[in-house]
Scaffold this motif. Sequence first.
Motif, PDB file in Angstrom:
ATOM      1  N   SER A 110      25.068  36.089  29.049  1.00  0.00           N
ATOM      2  CA  SER A 110      24.824  37.312  28.272  1.00  0.00           C
ATOM      3  C   SER A 110      23.458  37.306  27.597  1.00  0.00           C
ATOM      4  CB  SER A 110      25.922  37.489  27.218  1.00  0.00           C
ATOM      5  OG  SER A 110      26.053  36.293  26.487  1.00  0.00           O
ATOM      6  N   SER A 111      22.676  36.265  27.867  1.00  0.00           N
ATOM      7  CA  SER A 111      21.364  36.208  27.216  1.00  0.00           C
ATOM      8  C   SER A 111      20.428  37.256  27.800  1.00  0.00           C
ATOM      9  CB  SER A 111      20.770  34.803  27.376  1.00  0.00           C
ATOM     10  OG  SER A 111      20.576  34.513  28.741  1.00  0.00           O
ATOM     11  N   VAL A 112      20.574  37.505  29.085  1.00  0.00           N
ATOM     12  CA  VAL A 112      19.747  38.538  29.703  1.00  0.00           C
ATOM     13  C   VAL A 112      20.619  39.703  30.133  1.00  0.00           C
ATOM     14  CG1 VAL A 112      17.795  37.176  30.513  1.00  0.00           C
ATOM     15  CG2 VAL A 112      19.913  37.184  31.835  1.00  0.00           C
ATOM     16  N   LEU A 113      20.051  40.875  30.019  1.00  0.00           N
ATOM     17  CA  LEU A 113      20.759  42.059  30.485  1.00  0.00           C
ATOM     18  C   LEU A 113      20.059  42.575  31.731  1.00  0.00           C
ATOM     19  CD1 LEU A 113      21.520  43.850  27.107  1.00  0.00           C
ATOM     20  CD2 LEU A 113      23.099  42.629  28.604  1.00  0.00           C
ATOM     21  N   PRO A 114      20.801  43.117  32.688  1.00  0.00           N
ATOM     22  CA  PRO A 114      22.260  43.236  32.689  1.00  0.00           C
ATOM     23  C   PRO A 114      22.936  41.869  32.831  1.00  0.00           C
ATOM     24  CG  PRO A 114      21.365  43.896  34.805  1.00  0.00           C
ATOM     25  CD  PRO A 114      20.197  43.644  33.911  1.00  0.00           C
ATOM     26  N   GLU A 115      24.133  41.802  32.360  1.00  0.00           N
ATOM     27  CA  GLU A 115      24.874  40.554  32.437  1.00  0.00           C
ATOM     28  C   GLU A 115      25.055  40.106  33.880  1.00  0.00           C
ATOM     29  OE1 GLU A 115      28.495  41.470  30.517  1.00  0.00           O
ATOM     30  OE2 GLU A 115      27.802  40.875  28.537  1.00  0.00           O
ATOM     31  N   ARG A 116      25.062  38.790  34.031  1.00  0.00           N
ATOM     32  CA  ARG A 116      25.294  38.248  35.365  1.00  0.00           C
ATOM     33  C   ARG A 116      26.514  37.349  35.333  1.00  0.00           C
ATOM     34  NH1 ARG A 116      21.146  37.047  39.198  1.00  0.00           N
ATOM     35  NH2 ARG A 116      19.422  38.514  39.076  1.00  0.00           N
ATOM     36  N   SER A 117      27.329  37.499  36.350  1.00  0.00           N
ATOM     37  CA  SER A 117      28.481  36.607  36.474  1.00  0.00           C
ATOM     38  C   SER A 117      28.083  35.444  37.364  1.00  0.00           C
ATOM     39  CB  SER A 117      29.658  37.345  37.098  1.00  0.00           C
ATOM     40  OG  SER A 117      30.100  38.351  36.231  1.00  0.00           O
ATOM     41  N   ASN A 118      28.349  34.253  36.894  1.00  0.00           N
ATOM     42  CA  ASN A 118      28.030  33.060  37.664  1.00  0.00           C
ATOM     43  C   ASN A 118      29.312  32.390  38.122  1.00  0.00           C
ATOM     44  OD1 ASN A 118      24.938  32.691  36.939  1.00  0.00           O
ATOM     45  ND2 ASN A 118      26.039  33.241  35.071  1.00  0.00           N
TER      46      ASN A 118
END
Lengths: 118, 118
Positions: free
Chosen positions: B69-77
């Motif tokens: 959630s540090s960068v937007l858009p959120e990334r799912s890992n």
Amino acid sequence: MKNCTVYKTMNIVGKRWTIPILLELYKGEKREKHFNELKRKVVGITPKILSVRLVELQTEGLVEKYVGSSVLPERSNYFLTESGEDFVKVIQEIKKWGTKWKFENSECDRSLCRYCDI
Amino acid sequence: MKNCTVYKTMNIVGKRWTIPILLELYKGEKREKHFNELKRKVVGITPKILSVRLVELQTEGLVEKYVGSSVLPERSNYFLTESGEDFVKVIQEIKKWGTKWKFENSECDRSLCRYCDI
DNA sequence: CAGGATCCAAAAGGATACTG
DNA sequence: CAGTATCCTTTTGGATCCTG
């Protein structure tokens, strides 16, 4: 991806009922089973699907049959080939993974599980 | 039969696309992959199926994800758990069986096959 | 006994568009 | 980017009956 060995192998053995059939053929001392014998022991399978799967497995070389013609009516005897027997070892690895990570099953902890006999 | 460990395990991993997804997660140095990255690399899969499979695999404990959630858009890992990594070893057994008995495939004879990287 | 034929129900998956 | 939603096609398999 379609050229992948894993993919192609799963297309052979990944279908419903295939593994129960292979395990049933592996069970017990007598390594040959008749059609109706398989139908009885692989609980729930219909003759149509059993027939289809046996043809597939023969085509792929995991199963063979011979038709005994000395007695009438004729009986088809199905048995595992060497590659079929070898695939049972892969199934054993699947089982090991399942018992290790997923399913505590006292049956399966025994050397011969009553469900699959491996 | 429904109580059989092998049966239950196959219900988890025997579905279409499941193995390609696991192998894709196993590939390479970077063990975390984003949703669209997986969609791109698992050639032919649709977002719907990928989403369904990832939920199943998380439910069964073979895959986990965290959302950066540090960068937007959120990334799912997404990444393999220990049991997921361990299942790759089972897949390797499947591959060995396939190359031994069925498919002469020079790709798969290499230690790292370009299709599945195992 | 061994299986094929038919018909049908259900599930699975593909195509595509859409949204926060 | 990460999915969901919708709709539709295809596949699969179950039920049942039939036959040499």
